[in-house]
Design an enzyme around this catalytic site. Structure first.
Site, PDB file in Angstrom:
ATOM      1  N   SER A  13       0.834  -1.203   0.000  1.00  0.00           N
ATOM      2  CA  SER A  13       0.000   0.000   0.000  1.00  0.00           C
ATOM      3  C   SER A  13       0.861   1.243   0.000  1.00  0.00           C
ATOM      4  CB  SER A  13      -0.852  -0.030   1.269  1.00  0.00           C
ATOM      5  OG  SER A  13      -1.408   1.234   1.528  1.00  0.00           O
ATOM      6  N   TYR A  45      -2.098  -1.242  10.852  1.00  0.00           N
ATOM      7  CA  TYR A  45      -2.329  -1.768   9.499  1.00  0.00           C
ATOM      8  C   TYR A  45      -1.154  -1.405   8.588  1.00  0.00           C
ATOM      9  CZ  TYR A  45      -3.785  -1.828   4.657  1.00  0.00           C
ATOM     10  OH  TYR A  45      -3.796  -2.023   3.292  1.00  0.00           O
ATOM     11  N   LYS A  49       2.018  -3.748   6.592  1.00  0.00           N
ATOM     12  CA  LYS A  49       2.450  -3.732   5.178  1.00  0.00           C
ATOM     13  C   LYS A  49       3.952  -3.436   5.100  1.00  0.00           C
ATOM     14  CE  LYS A  49      -1.505  -4.646   3.342  1.00  0.00           C
ATOM     15  NZ  LYS A  49      -1.765  -5.941   2.723  1.00  0.00           N
ATOM     16  N   PRO A  51      -7.806  12.110  12.235  1.00  0.00           N
ATOM     17  CA  PRO A  51      -6.431  11.917  12.720  1.00  0.00           C
ATOM     18  C   PRO A  51      -5.661  10.942  11.817  1.00  0.00           C
ATOM     19  CG  PRO A  51      -8.021  11.668  14.515  1.00  0.00           C
ATOM     20  CD  PRO A  51      -8.814  11.783  13.258  1.00  0.00           C
ATOM     21  N   ASN A  71      -5.336   4.502  -4.240  1.00  0.00           N
ATOM     22  CA  ASN A  71      -6.700   4.364  -3.691  1.00  0.00           C
ATOM     23  C   ASN A  71      -7.642   3.688  -4.680  1.00  0.00           C
ATOM     24  OD1 ASN A  71      -5.323   6.458  -2.090  1.00  0.00           O
ATOM     25  ND2 ASN A  71      -7.283   6.653  -1.061  1.00  0.00           N
TER      26      ASN A  71
END
Ligand code: NAD
Ligand code: UFG
Length: 338
Positions: A124, A149, A153, A293, A179
């Site tokens: 990502s 998360y 990655k 945030p 995205n």
């Protein structure tokens, strides 16, 4: 040529399965339906007109995976399976480290034991952290991730590169997605989030269909052309086609390759809202809300390496992405049936 697709029932996996079948590959899909429905597999078969093998299995189940490798002749793996919700990862870090990292290690162990050393991995843009300036290039520093998360990655990228250093026979292709939005042209498969969507496009489509009242635009005081966050939205079918190209390279030559899969163009939240309204004819009720945030102002790719080395380039523009997202949502207002 048989390709194991982990997480093949999910959003990006299902679109990639179709493009793999269209390209003539045989596929074996593994999923545990943590974040997907069986129906997506039926629709992959329906849209491609082809049959494929499916195993309900968790990638952390070493014995289960080993049986699959023994039963099928797997030439390479495309590895989508994992958990992906940023907010949830802050609340449940151990689940994320276990599923994403332990799951990938287990998969690679079974691959190695069965002599399969070719893998395409879903990474990502989040691995670039918040200190690099867009357009993001593969040579830039990674790390400085701001949630578990993203850290999974980043850590998996390190694990895969150490694996390659230990044994240069591996072919490892790390794809850094920007995205993904949009859906298959048919409107039969698409993104089916559980509960309140975290991501922009599914939130917009759920406002459009009347499931949510109002889109909160997270901040309008960023240093961007209209003050709202800028991202590199990429059509999921373009992304899927990028996997077919990366697979072709991984099958033919060992190496560790990292590619951005994006369009290279950034759109703001309000640009996307306008493009969606134009493509769908539906007005989106929105209000400006506080910044979320962890968000950054701008994130878009330099996709030139993938074009030069894979001969891949995103072809579908923002209006097509919006029109296809809307077709999927409007014809499947409640997502896939159970
Ligand atoms: P998704 O949740 O729709 O698909 C993931 C699939 O993996 C699901 O079908 C889920 O049931 C399955 N799965 C999860 N854990 C599993 C396990 N332990 N064993 C077997 N199956 C398991 O997500 P997606 O959007 O299709 O994303 C696919 C991959 O791409 C993920 O690794 C994600 O982190 C990565 N990615 C996604 C985005 C995005 O915005 N969608 C961006 C960058 C990277
Ligand atoms: N946004 C809103 N309102 C919403 C949802 C999002 O204004 O209801 C804004 C965000 O603030 C951001 C933009 O829309 O400016 C895109 O947000 P998304 O949540 O759709 O996507 P992100 O760029 O935050 O995150 C995505 C993936 C992550 C991945 C990250 C980095 O969801 O998994 O890209 O590439 F880590």
């Amino acid at each position: 040529m048989s390709i194991l697709v982990t997480g093949g029932a999910g959003y990006i996996g299902s679109h990639t399965c179709i493009e793999l079948l269209n390209a003539g590959y045989e596929i074996v899909v593994v999923d545990n339906f943590y974040n997907s429905k069986r129906e997506s597999l039926k629709r992959i078969a329906e849209l491609s007109g082809k049959e494929f093998t499916f195993y309900e299995c968790d990638i952390r189940d070493k014995e289960g995976l080993d049986k699959i490798f023994k039963a099928e002749k797997i030439d390479a793996v495309i590895h989508f399976a994992g958990l992906k919700a940023v907010g949830e990862s802050c609340a449940k870090p151990l689940e994320y480290y276990d599923n994403n990292i332990a799951g990938t290690v287990c998969l690679c162990e079974v691959m190695k034991e069965n002599g399969c050393k070719k893998i395409v991995f879903s990474s990502s843009a989040t691995v670039y952290g918040s200190n690099n300036v867009s357009p993001l290039k593969e040579t830039m520093m990674t790390g400085g991730t701001t949630n578990p998360y993203g850290t999974t990655k980043y850590m998996i990228e390190i694990i895969l590169s150490d694996l390659f250093k230990s044994d240069n026979e591996w072919s490892i292709s790390i794809l850094r997605y920007f995205n993904p939005i949009g859906a298959h042209k048919s409107g039969r498969i698409g993104e089916d989030p559980n509960g309140i969507p975290n991501n922009l496009m599914p939130y917009i489509t759920q406002v459009a269909i009347g499931k949510r009242e109002c889109l909160g635009v997270f901040g309008d005081d960023y240093d961007t052309h209209d003050g709202t966050g800028v991202r590199d939205y990429i059509h999921v079918v373009d992304l899927a086609l990028g996997h077919v190209k990366a697979l072709g390279r991984a099958l033919n030559q060992p190496g560790l390759d990292i590619y951005n899969l994006g369009t290279g163009t950034g759109y703001s939240v309000l640009d996307v809202v306008k493009a969606f309204e134009k493509a769908s004819g539906v007005t989106i009720n929105y209000k400006i809300a506080p910044r979320r945030p962890g968000d950054i102002a701008t994130c878009y790719s330099d996709p030139s390496k993938a074009q030069a080395e894979l001969g891949w380039k995103a072809e579908r523009g923002i209006e097509e992405m919006c029109a296809d997202s809307w077709r999927w949502q409007s014809t499947n207002p409640n997502g896939y049936p159970d």
